[in-house]
Design a protein around this motif. Structure first.
Motif, PDB file in Angstrom:
ATOM      1  N   ASN A 194      -3.274   5.131 -11.225  1.00 33.25           N
ATOM      2  CA  ASN A 194      -3.071   6.445 -11.853  1.00 33.25           C
ATOM      3  C   ASN A 194      -2.943   7.554 -10.807  1.00 33.25           C
ATOM      4  O   ASN A 194      -3.537   8.635 -10.929  1.00 33.25           O
ATOM      5  N   VAL A 195      -2.169   7.272  -9.778  1.00 35.24           N
ATOM      6  CA  VAL A 195      -1.932   8.275  -8.736  1.00 35.24           C
ATOM      7  C   VAL A 195      -0.934   9.303  -9.275  1.00 35.24           C
ATOM      8  O   VAL A 195       0.169   8.940  -9.689  1.00 35.24           O
TER       9      VAL A 195
ATOM     10  N   GLN B  65       0.830  -1.204   0.000  1.00 30.58           N
ATOM     11  CA  GLN B  65       0.000   0.000   0.000  1.00 30.58           C
ATOM     12  C   GLN B  65       0.862   1.250   0.000  1.00 30.58           C
ATOM     13  O   GLN B  65       0.752   2.118   0.853  1.00 30.58           O
ATOM     14  N   GLN B  66       1.747   1.307  -0.987  1.00 32.35           N
ATOM     15  CA  GLN B  66       2.604   2.465  -1.146  1.00 32.35           C
ATOM     16  C   GLN B  66       3.176   2.460  -2.555  1.00 32.35           C
ATOM     17  O   GLN B  66       3.109   1.466  -3.284  1.00 32.35           O
TER      18      GLN B  66
ATOM     19  N   PRO C 206       2.867   6.456   1.068  1.00 33.34           N
ATOM     20  CA  PRO C 206       1.649   5.690   1.358  1.00 33.34           C
ATOM     21  C   PRO C 206       0.511   6.095   0.424  1.00 33.34           C
ATOM     22  O   PRO C 206       0.304   7.286   0.142  1.00 33.34           O
ATOM     23  N   VAL C 207      -0.212   5.087  -0.069  1.00 32.86           N
ATOM     24  CA  VAL C 207      -1.385   5.336  -0.913  1.00 32.86           C
ATOM     25  C   VAL C 207      -2.484   4.363  -0.505  1.00 32.86           C
ATOM     26  O   VAL C 207      -2.264   3.394   0.238  1.00 32.86           O
TER      27      VAL C 207
ATOM     28  N   GLY D 288       1.982  -0.062  -5.414  1.00 35.38           N
ATOM     29  CA  GLY D 288       2.966  -1.122  -5.574  1.00 35.38           C
ATOM     30  C   GLY D 288       4.026  -0.834  -6.605  1.00 35.38           C
ATOM     31  O   GLY D 288       5.027  -1.541  -6.678  1.00 35.38           O
ATOM     32  N   ASP D 289       3.868   0.226  -7.413  1.00 40.53           N
ATOM     33  CA  ASP D 289       4.871   0.559  -8.429  1.00 40.53           C
ATOM     34  C   ASP D 289       6.141   1.089  -7.771  1.00 40.53           C
ATOM     35  O   ASP D 289       6.111   1.676  -6.682  1.00 40.53           O
ATOM     36  N   ASP D 290       7.248   0.883  -8.458  1.00 42.73           N
ATOM     37  CA  ASP D 290       8.517   1.485  -8.101  1.00 42.73           C
ATOM     38  C   ASP D 290       8.925   2.357  -9.290  1.00 42.73           C
ATOM     39  O   ASP D 290       9.168   1.851 -10.383  1.00 42.73           O
TER      40      ASP D 290
END
Length: 563
Positions: free
Chosen positions: A74-75, A25-26, A67-68, A101-103
């Motif tokens: 599409n944040v 969740q980030q 944190p998201v 979850g993207d890096d």
């Protein structure tokens, strides 16, 4: 029968299944220099247009973990390094899209060191200017005094005698800067009133020679948003020590795009046609000080003290900045640009660009007036209290020609009583015409509120007062009311020995505000003209009455008998 899992197995199962979900969740990543690939340390990273959410700061490797919400897609992830004039490299802000979850890697484009020495600031007016995209802000600005600063006819009357007329009428009478000073003198009016006329030599511009489209727009969009620094030399003239423009030399496809470089209070601008830098000083009162605090560069006589007044105010103590009142938040969320799929921003990120003042929306009644009346012996004692409701600066404030006064008049059965004690309105409240004219309040019972300077015109001849700051040698008096404080006045008037029970005492108390000294207004003919903002306002006007009683007259008798 199958064995049930024990507590340790359940705990292990929880750790295996729950921890990865929490970590997911980030959005993680790095912020790097787009040219060198080196990490950008100390960059602010957060979700665009969501100021209530967390802001994380990149570490020594430029890494961050933001944190998201679970499942977020599409944040818009914004990254910015606060602009600093002392930093070896400064960057534009950037926004990239990412999912939970993207890096990711966010590349910040360095602001070029090379300046565009031939650049002329663009206009605000569409279709070429800022108003094409920022339609709401441009419409608000058009209603502001900033938009009229370069074409202010009253300033022009004082500068060259040809603002309200062609220079053949009363507008050319009295004080005219260009006629009373050396030919090469500019007076520095244009540095604040038309700063975009010639950014390469702002102090060399004569106000009446402003002619370019950007210069005639007064204090326009880029007058603020292409400033990159406001320093601590607050008493200096705008652009001549206290602040600086920056015009980086940039290109897109062979076209020069210096006009896209802007500075502002948002750290999350991400638009291909805008090269924004995050400058925190835009949120502070120091941003306003560059024009609203200065002194005569030769004598040090204070021309305007509004920023210093704020520094010692209740507003400053509470962390309330100039912008809180004079650039209030919008009433509702919305975009700040009309094109480019601009994000919906909360009201706290959308501000009024009409710059409302005391008389245009912030405080309709800047002062409160209280009046008490008491016959005491053979006199009538009047006590007044004028309270400055403005908590951020003195009243009146601003340029040195602004002034105000309390005028107190007392009558018995309609006949004026004679003042025998107490303050009187200073002579600067009168005009220069022979005799006493309506509005000549000097010498009447009352109090004066002003920032009065003295000096010699062009450094020659006798010392006169009041004078404009550019001719000032010293401050004569400073009687404006500090923010949130109350001015106390006491006045005595003589009662006639013929006074009888039932006679009516009437006290009229007025607070009058003037944008300029009355002598200037009358000499220039401004009292006969209509302006967007009148040169004079009656802020408070109260009349209280009282009938004399037997007890009042007994006190009068014993007072006179005893004397």
């Amino acid at each position: 029968m199958n064995a049930q899992p024990g507590p340790r197995l359940l705990l292990a199962f929880w750790l295996v299944t729950m921890v990865p979900a929490a970590l997911a969740q980030q959005i993680t990543g790095r912020v790097i220099d787009a040219d060198s690939g080196q990490p950008v340390v100390g960059a602010r990273v957060h979700e665009q247009a969501r100021p209530a959410l967390d802001v994380v700061i990149t570490d020594a490797q430029g890494q961050f973990a933001l944190p998201v919400s679970a499942g977020a897609t599409n944040v818009p992830v914004a990254a910015a390094l606060p602009y600093s004039v002392d930093a070896p490299v400064n960057y534009e802000t950037e926004v990239d899209l990412a999912d939970e979850g993207d890096d990711i890697v966010i590349s910040l484009r360095p602001i070029p060191d090379q300046e565009n020495v031939d650049y002329q600031p663009i206009v605000g007016a569409p279709p070429e200017g800022c108003g094409s995209c920022h339609t709401e802000q441009y419409a608000q600005w058009q209603e502001s005094n900033h938009s009229r600063a370069a074409v202010n006819v009253r300033v022009r009357d004082l500068y060259s005698g040809d603002g309200t007329g062609d220079g053949t009428g009363p507008e050319a009478d009295g004080y005219v800067f260009t006629e009373l000073h050396d030919a090469e003198d500019t007076g520095f009016c244009a540095t604040c009133h038309s700063p975009n006329e010639n950014p390469a030599d702002p102090g060399g511009v004569k106000f009446n020679e402003t002619s370019t489209a950007a210069g005639l727009e007064g204090v326009t969009c880029t007058s603020c948003h292409q400033l990159h620094v406001i320093n601590d030399d607050i008493e200096s003239i705008h652009l001549l020590g206290t602040s600086e423009f920056r015009f980086p030399l940039s290109f897109r496809g062979g076209n020069e795009v210096t006009h896209e470089h802007v500075w502002g209070p948002l750290d999350d601008v991400g638009f291909g046609q805008m090269r924004a830098a995050y400058a925190p000083f835009f949120k502070t009162s120091k941003m306003c000080a560059q024009c609203h605090e200065y002194e005569n560069p030769e004598t040090g006589a204070p021309g305007q003290d509004t920023y210093s007044e704020w520094l010692g105010s209740p507003a400053a103590a509470a962390g309330v900045q100039c912008q809180t009142c004079h650039m209030p938040e919008a009433d509702a969320p919305g975009p700040i640009a009309a094109i480019g799929a601009a994000p919906q921003r909360p009201a706290e990120q959308r501000h009024d660009h009409s710059f409302p003042g005391v008389y245009s929306g912030v405080l309709g009644d800047p002062v409160e007036l209280e009046v008490e009346i008491e016959p005491t012996g053979a006199r009538v004692e009047i006590v007044t209290r004028v309270h400055n409701r403005v908590t951020g600066h003195d009243w009146p404030t601003g340029v040195d020609v602004r002034n105000a006064m309390l005028v107190v008049e007392v009558s018995l059965n309609g006949e004026a009583l004679v003042q025998v004690a107490g303050d009187q309105v200073p002579g600067w409240a009168n005009d220069a015409e022979p005799g006493v004219q309506p509005g000549d309040f000097g010498g009447l019972a009352g109090r004066g509120y002003a920032h009065v300077l003295e000096g010699r015109i062009n450094g020659e001849g006798p010392v006169v007062s009041p004078v404009n700051f550019i001719d000032a040698d010293a401050l004569v008096s400073h009687s404006t009311i500090p923010p949130g404080q109350t001015d106390l006045g006491r006045f005595s008037f003589e009662l006639p020995p013929t006074a009888l029970p039932g006679d009516e005492l009437a006290v009229r108390a007025r607070v009058v505000y003037r944008r300029v000294w009355r002598e200037i207004a009358v000499t220039k003919g401004w009292t006969e003209q209509d302006f967007d903002e009148p040169w004079e306002r009656v802020v408070e006007d109260q009349t209280i009455t009282r009938s004399l009683t037997e007890g009042d007259l007994d006190r009068i008798f014993f007072d006179r008998f005893g004397s």
